[in-house]
Design a protein around this motif. Structure first.
Motif, mmCIF file in Angstrom:
data_model
loop_
_atom_site.group_PDB
_atom_site.id
_atom_site.type_symbol
_atom_site.label_atom_id
_atom_site.label_comp_id
_atom_site.label_asym_id
_atom_site.label_seq_id
_atom_site.Cartn_x
_atom_site.Cartn_y
_atom_site.Cartn_z
ATOM 1 N N MET A 130 -34.565 0.932 24.432
ATOM 2 C CA MET A 130 -34.210 -0.238 23.634
ATOM 3 C C MET A 130 -33.213 0.135 22.542
ATOM 4 N N ILE A 131 -33.505 1.257 21.874
ATOM 5 C CA ILE A 131 -32.612 1.694 20.800
ATOM 6 C C ILE A 131 -31.244 2.067 21.369
ATOM 7 N N GLU A 132 -31.255 2.744 22.500
ATOM 8 C CA GLU A 132 -29.985 3.082 23.159
ATOM 9 C C GLU A 132 -29.205 1.814 23.462
ATOM 10 N N GLY A 133 -29.906 0.829 24.032
ATOM 11 C CA GLY A 133 -29.265 -0.422 24.386
ATOM 12 C C GLY A 133 -28.710 -1.120 23.156
ATOM 13 N N PHE A 134 -29.488 -1.093 22.091
ATOM 14 C CA PHE A 134 -29.067 -1.709 20.835
ATOM 15 C C PHE A 134 -27.810 -1.024 20.313
ATOM 16 N N THR A 135 -27.807 0.302 20.349
ATOM 17 C CA THR A 135 -26.644 1.056 19.893
ATOM 18 C C THR A 135 -25.425 0.730 20.747
ATOM 19 N N LEU A 136 -25.655 0.592 22.040
ATOM 20 C CA LEU A 136 -24.563 0.263 22.950
ATOM 21 C C LEU A 136 -23.970 -1.096 22.607
ATOM 22 N N VAL A 137 -24.834 -2.061 22.309
ATOM 23 C CA VAL A 137 -24.360 -3.401 21.990
ATOM 24 C C VAL A 137 -23.583 -3.392 20.679
ATOM 25 N N SER A 192 -33.817 -3.832 29.411
ATOM 26 C CA SER A 192 -34.806 -3.122 30.221
ATOM 27 C C SER A 192 -35.802 -2.399 29.325
ATOM 28 N N GLY A 193 -35.314 -1.872 28.197
ATOM 29 C CA GLY A 193 -36.237 -1.244 27.255
ATOM 30 C C GLY A 193 -37.190 -2.241 26.654
ATOM 31 N N ALA A 194 -36.634 -3.365 26.187
ATOM 32 C CA ALA A 194 -37.461 -4.375 25.519
ATOM 33 C C ALA A 194 -38.485 -4.956 26.491
ATOM 34 N N LEU A 195 -38.034 -5.210 27.727
ATOM 35 C CA LEU A 195 -38.960 -5.760 28.720
ATOM 36 C C LEU A 195 -40.075 -4.774 29.036
ATOM 37 N N LEU A 196 -39.710 -3.497 29.101
ATOM 38 C CA LEU A 196 -40.724 -2.482 29.383
ATOM 39 C C LEU A 196 -41.795 -2.484 28.297
ATOM 40 N N PRO A 220 -28.064 -8.720 35.473
ATOM 41 C CA PRO A 220 -26.741 -8.302 34.998
ATOM 42 C C PRO A 220 -25.625 -8.671 35.973
ATOM 43 N N THR A 221 -25.927 -8.728 37.286
ATOM 44 C CA THR A 221 -24.883 -9.098 38.247
ATOM 45 C C THR A 221 -24.543 -10.576 38.122
ATOM 46 N N MET A 222 -25.574 -11.387 37.938
ATOM 47 C CA MET A 222 -25.333 -12.823 37.907
ATOM 48 C C MET A 222 -24.721 -13.260 36.595
ATOM 49 N N PHE A 223 -25.095 -12.588 35.522
ATOM 50 C CA PHE A 223 -24.530 -12.958 34.213
ATOM 51 C C PHE A 223 -23.701 -11.801 33.696
ATOM 52 N N GLN A 224 -22.513 -11.651 34.299
ATOM 53 C CA GLN A 224 -21.676 -10.509 33.976
ATOM 54 C C GLN A 224 -21.507 -10.253 32.478
ATOM 55 N N PRO A 225 -21.228 -11.300 31.666
ATOM 56 C CA PRO A 225 -21.000 -11.029 30.233
ATOM 57 C C PRO A 225 -22.216 -10.411 29.562
ATOM 58 N N LEU A 226 -23.375 -10.598 30.173
ATOM 59 C CA LEU A 226 -24.589 -10.071 29.563
ATOM 60 C C LEU A 226 -24.863 -8.626 29.953
ATOM 61 N N ALA A 227 -23.993 -8.091 30.839
ATOM 62 C CA ALA A 227 -24.286 -6.773 31.402
ATOM 63 C C ALA A 227 -24.504 -5.715 30.325
ATOM 64 N N ILE A 228 -23.801 -5.878 29.194
ATOM 65 C CA ILE A 228 -23.915 -4.856 28.155
ATOM 66 C C ILE A 228 -25.323 -4.844 27.543
ATOM 67 N N TYR A 229 -26.037 -5.963 27.689
ATOM 68 C CA TYR A 229 -27.400 -6.028 27.136
ATOM 69 C C TYR A 229 -28.434 -5.423 28.072
ATOM 70 N N LYS A 230 -27.989 -4.957 29.247
ATOM 71 C CA LYS A 230 -28.938 -4.542 30.267
ATOM 72 C C LYS A 230 -29.881 -3.438 29.778
ATOM 73 N N THR A 231 -29.303 -2.404 29.177
ATOM 74 C CA THR A 231 -30.134 -1.286 28.730
ATOM 75 C C THR A 231 -31.154 -1.768 27.708
ATOM 76 N N PHE A 232 -30.649 -2.549 26.755
ATOM 77 C CA PHE A 232 -31.544 -3.069 25.724
ATOM 78 C C PHE A 232 -32.659 -3.889 26.358
#
Ligand SMILES: Nc1ncnc2c1ncn2[C@@H]1O[C@H](COP(=O)(O)OP(=O)(O)OP(=O)(O)O)[C@@H](O)[C@H]1O
Ligand SMILES: [Mg+2]
Lengths: 268, 637
Positions: free
Chosen positions: B106-113, B591-595, B577-589
């Motif tokens: 989640m933190i990685e994803g947040f940093t990426l965003v 997946s962490g948050a969902l986990l 992420p495939t269906m909502f391309q613009p959201l792809a950058i949130y994927k890592t975040f």
């Protein structure tokens, strides 16, 4: 040929425990314990708390390593055998605290019991071989009958850990019984059971004896012991202080002292 | 000699950082019995905030750096209070570990965003000019790093040994039950230890930042190195953590200098595996007694909702029919590819579920076997024109061989040590994939892998591949269902919850764990090969540690020990992420948050939720039946 006389002794007894000893540090938890379990009989082991009964069980099933002594099961020395191997030979034990498998229903728990009897490997189950399926159905039927026997049939799909304590203890006995043991070792099966459940257990134990399965039982509940046991072994502070039929034990001075002595001690 | 000294100083700097993070591991472990993998993430966040405040906004560093640390601790405490502390009450230690892996993701994803994927360089605190001692040149930042480490260690020692708070922390470490009876607020102490770990991680992060380049996923590196250091030194001991950190720093720097940077990780991981074999509790044995991880037994297994068979058969038929028809309805190649990927990952996930969900063996290195399978079959089909199915078999063979070697280590380990060993294995494969340039193509990947084909028929399009993957998934699913619903599955579940009781019923625990492991290895290897054939390409990060963690996330989100849950998790995390391309950058975040959220609020995963809804919807029909049944039983009673 020199082993001949020893063998004949062993064949008479299902289990024979000879000079078993074990110390924990300075504490002699088991001290030169010798006794036999005869076929078709219920042998009870009694003794005050901390006398070393569970330790004897653990030594028999090699969960603990013994300092000295020998355990023969069906004439075979159990030294060095793993717990799995011992169970595989037909010596099935239960534990003092109910150890049903969480995350499994009552019926699944019971079916784990017949694991050692399954002829079919995981591979044939993967291939859905009809022989594997029918074996599975047979086991299911047997498990259902077993649950019926102890009155747990209505709860067969209940998760085992959600059952009341008494039912869990019964379930554990039934599970052990599913393994078609050649010797059944029960560690305080009545602990935590209420009166009706204890009655049920007593009749189950009698049924087991009629089936000819020898039982070694550790129990605090005296009326249960006197009710079902053929032979009683009394342990105090790791050593055997008396052996005999229930009637003999009831009148035994030493036994009464062992118990009363403890109680006086506790009262003071 | 001079060069050697220079390298050693570098090693001490890196090692100090590892030591501080290892100290955080040790602290949380001693107080809670759980491992907190999120530490490295906090180190990176602190450094990134420090960069933004100090460089982008131009605050003076003496304001920016402490502020960054403070903000990070705030974030850490909030995350800890809402995730880590409640999780400790509900989850087994192994699952808490994976939850913290989720926090890290989640933190990685947040940093990426927020900061994107480009690297950042922080200026040194006291200027670029190094201090000169004769021929030795030591960058000033080295003093900051080593100094901060010293201060952290001393302060922590004082706090624990000399204050009342420290007594409370120690009491929790030794016996949480007794501590709470004595009026110590255990959750507060837990949160405090989490906060303290975050604090020292943040300090380590900001001080080490100028000596290295920062990226959103550098945190993972810190976490892993800190974890490895703690494990080498002895996780339950503070001096062990420090020694382990410094040792690891020195070894990696020396290996980088004298052997190859490509293999420096591999060397430290081999050291770790060796330690796990010979001395699982690390160099330094803790003086406190070994923690009793009673929670592991008690919370090992939840209940799993099952579709009743009157619903299951129609649902299965419907699902298969729908799956067969999808390619006719969905014409978008992107989405179809997403489905193929989800299907391929589902193969691995079924294996992982057998291993984790049924047998209860944590694995954080499953992608390592995807890599072994994928690279083996890719290499063979490029260089020797082996038929794909033969190449796949060869890949499985190599994977099983590696799996057997690994199992020598893992079969003796449980809980967090098992997690550590599998993680190390995944990283080892990772670094080999990068290092063996001739076979794997190195970091840029293996190109030119042919499409999957059988007897000359090529399956090159997503649609063709879709059917291949669907067929494989179905066969695997049906086969595994047969085994898991029979004595094989029951034996695994029994082992998962109580090894001793299982053994007492004649279940050979070693053999079954090994079988579960080998199934998971085979399926991961198969999936890795299919992956390579589908993309005609394979690179280390496609099958790296990030992927391993993602697989765990998919399994948990979908629902453990359901076999089918993995499909839900894989589809969700690949298709969204495939269906909502613009959201792809949130994927890592995401997946962490969902986990994290699944662990806390959806213990049976998406699949469990779907099953429960299905059962509820079908109730009107069965309701009357139930009522009559109740009436009958009432009469009988
Ligand atoms: N693993 C062990 N290490 C050290 N001491 C032990 C161990 N197991 C048992 N003991 C000690 O050995 C003695 C006998 O214990 P045991 O559990 O066999 O008694 P028990 O007769 O089963 O008692 P209870 O009726 O309470 O179950 C006790 O004093 C106990 O504290
Ligand atoms: Mg006992």
């Amino acid at each position: 040929m020199s082993a001949q006389p020893e063998m004949s002794v062993a064949v008479n007894a299902v289990l024979s425990v000879n000079n078993l000893s074990k110390s924990f540090g300075g504490l002699r938890a088991t001290n030169d314990v010798t006794f036999d379990v005869a076929p078709h009989q219920v042998t009870a082991m009694i003794g005050p708390n901390g006398a070393g009964k569970t330790t004897v069980f653990n030594l028999i099933t090699n969960l603990l390593s013994k300092d000295r002594g020998q355990v023969l099961f069906l004439g075979r020395d159990l030294a060095g055998l793993s717990a799995v191997k011992i169970a595989d030979m037909g010596l099935i034990r239960t534990f003092q605290s109910a150890r049903v498998f969480p995350g499994m229903t009552a019926i699944e728990n019971v079916m784990v019991g017949c694991h050692r009897l399954a002829l079919h490997s995981g591979a044939s189950q993967t291939l859905w071989l009809s022989s594997a399926r029918s074996e599975e159905r047979r086991m299911l039927r047997r498990a259902e009958e077993m649950l019926e026997l102890v009155g747990l049939a209505p709860f067969k799909d209940t998760h085992a850990t959600e059952l009341p304590m008494g039912a869990q203890k019964l379930l554990e006995v039934v599970r052990a019984l599913m393994a078609q043991p050649k010797l059944l070792c029960l560690d305080e099966p009545a602990a935590g059971l209420n009166d009706t459940e204890t009655q049920e257990l007593a009749s189950l134990l009698r049924a087991i004896r009629t089936l000819g399965i020898p039982v070694l039982i550790v129990e605090h509940n005296m009326s249960l012991v006197m009710n079902v046991a053929d032979q009683v072994v009394v342990i105090d502070s790791g050593a055997i202080i008396a052996k005999g039929t229930p009637a003999e034990i009831q009148g035994n001075k030493q036994v009464i002292e062992a118990y009363l002595g403890r109680e006086n001690h506790a009262a003071s | 000699m001079l060069e050697f000294l220079q390298i050693c100083i570098g090693g001490l700097v890196v090692g100090s950082t590892y030591a501080v993070i290892a100290l955080g591991f040790s602290l949380v472990y001693r107080v809670t019995g759980a491992i907190n993998l999120s530490q490295g993430g906090f180190a990176i966040i602190a450094a990134m905030i420090g960069y933004t405040l100090g460089v982008a906004w131009g605050w003076p560093l003496w304001v920016a750096i402490p502020s960054a640390v403070a903000v990070t601790v705030g974030i850490g405490m909030a995350l800890g209070a809402f995730t880590f502390v409640p999780a400790l009450d509900r989850l087994s230690n192994a699952n808490v570990l994976m939850l913290t892996a989720g926090i890290l993701t989640m933190i990685e994803g947040f940093t990426l965003v927020v900061w994107g994927s480009q690297p950042y360089a922080m200026p040194p605190f006291s200027g670029e000019a190094p201090l000169v001692f004769g021929p030795l040149r030591v960058p000033t930042q080295a003093f900051w790093v080593i100094g901060a480490t010293g201060v952290c260690i001393a302060a922590l020692w004082l706090l624990i040994a000399k204050t009342k708070l420290g007594t409370g922390l120690r009491a929790c470490a030794e016996n949480p039950g007794a501590a709470s009876l004595m009026g110590i607020d255990v959750p507060r102490m837990t949160l405090l230890s989490f906060g303290l770990a975050t604090l020292i991680a943040a300090i380590a992060g900001v001080t080490v930042a100028p000596t290295t380049s920062l990226q959103f996923d550098t945190g993972r590196l810190f976490t892993i190195s800190g974890f490895v250091a703690a494990a080498i030194g002895g996780i339950a001991s503070f001096p062990g953590a420090v020694i382990g950190g410094l040792f690891l720093g020195l070894v990696t720097q020396l290996a980088t200098a004298y052997i190859s940077s490509l293999f420096s990780t591999a060397i430290s991981l081999l050291i770790l595996l060796a330690v796990l074999i010979w001395r699982p509790s690390g160099f330094v044995q803790a003086r406190v007694g070994k923690r009793q991880d009673t929670r592991d037994e008690a919370k090992a297994t939840g209940h799993v909702a099952r579709l009743p068979s009157n619903l299951a058969w129609p649902a299965a038929a419907l699902a298969v029919a729908a799956a067969l028809l999808i390619p006719f309805v969905v014409t978008d190649n992107g989405i179809l590819s997403g489905l193929v990927i989800a299907g391929i990952l589902f193969m691995t996930l079924m294996g992982l579920d057998v291993l984790m969900g049924y047998a209860g063996q944590v694995s954080l290195g499953q992608a390592g076997f995807m890599a072994i399978g994928g690279y083996t079959s890719g290499y063979l089909s490029i260089n020797t024109e082996t038929a794909p199915w033969l190449a796949i078999l060869a890949g499985i063979f190599v994977s099983l061989a590696c799996g057997l070697v690994l199992s020598v280590v893992t079969l003796r380990l449980r809980g967090l040590y098992l997690a550590l060993a599998t993680l190390a294995f995944g990283l080892l494969v990772d670094s080999c994939a990068v290092g063996f340039l001739d076979i794997t193509g190195g970091p840029s990947g293996l190109v030119g892998i042919p499409a999957f084909s059988v007897a000359g028929i090529e399956f090159a399009t997503p649609r063709a591949m879709y059917y291949v993957v669907l067929a494989l998934d179905l066969v695997i699913f049906i086969g595994l269902t047969g085994a898991l619903r029979s004595s094989f599955g029951r034996a695994l579940k029994a082992i998962r919850s109580d090894q001793m009781a299982a053994a007492a019923l004649g279940i050979n625990t070693v053999r079954y764990k090994l079988a579960a492991f080998m199934i998971s290895v085979t399926l991961a290897s198969l999936a890795g090969s299919m992956y390579a054939f589908f993309f005609n390409f394979l690179s280390p990060e496609m099958v790296g540690t990030g992927r391993s963690l993602e697989l765990v996330a998919m399994l948990i989100i979908g629902g453990e020990s359901t076999l089918l849950g993995g499909l839900f998790g894989a589809s969700l995390l690949t298709l969204l992420p495939t269906m909502f391309q613009p959201l792809a950058i949130y994927k890592t975040f995401a997946s962490g948050a969902l986990l994290v959220a699944s662990f806390l609020y959806l213990p049976q995963g998406l699949y469990g939720a779907v099953v429960q809804i299905a059962i509820r919807l079908s109730r009107p029909k069965t309701n009357t039946e139930a009522k009559t049944a109740a009436k009958t039983s009432a009469r009988v009673l």
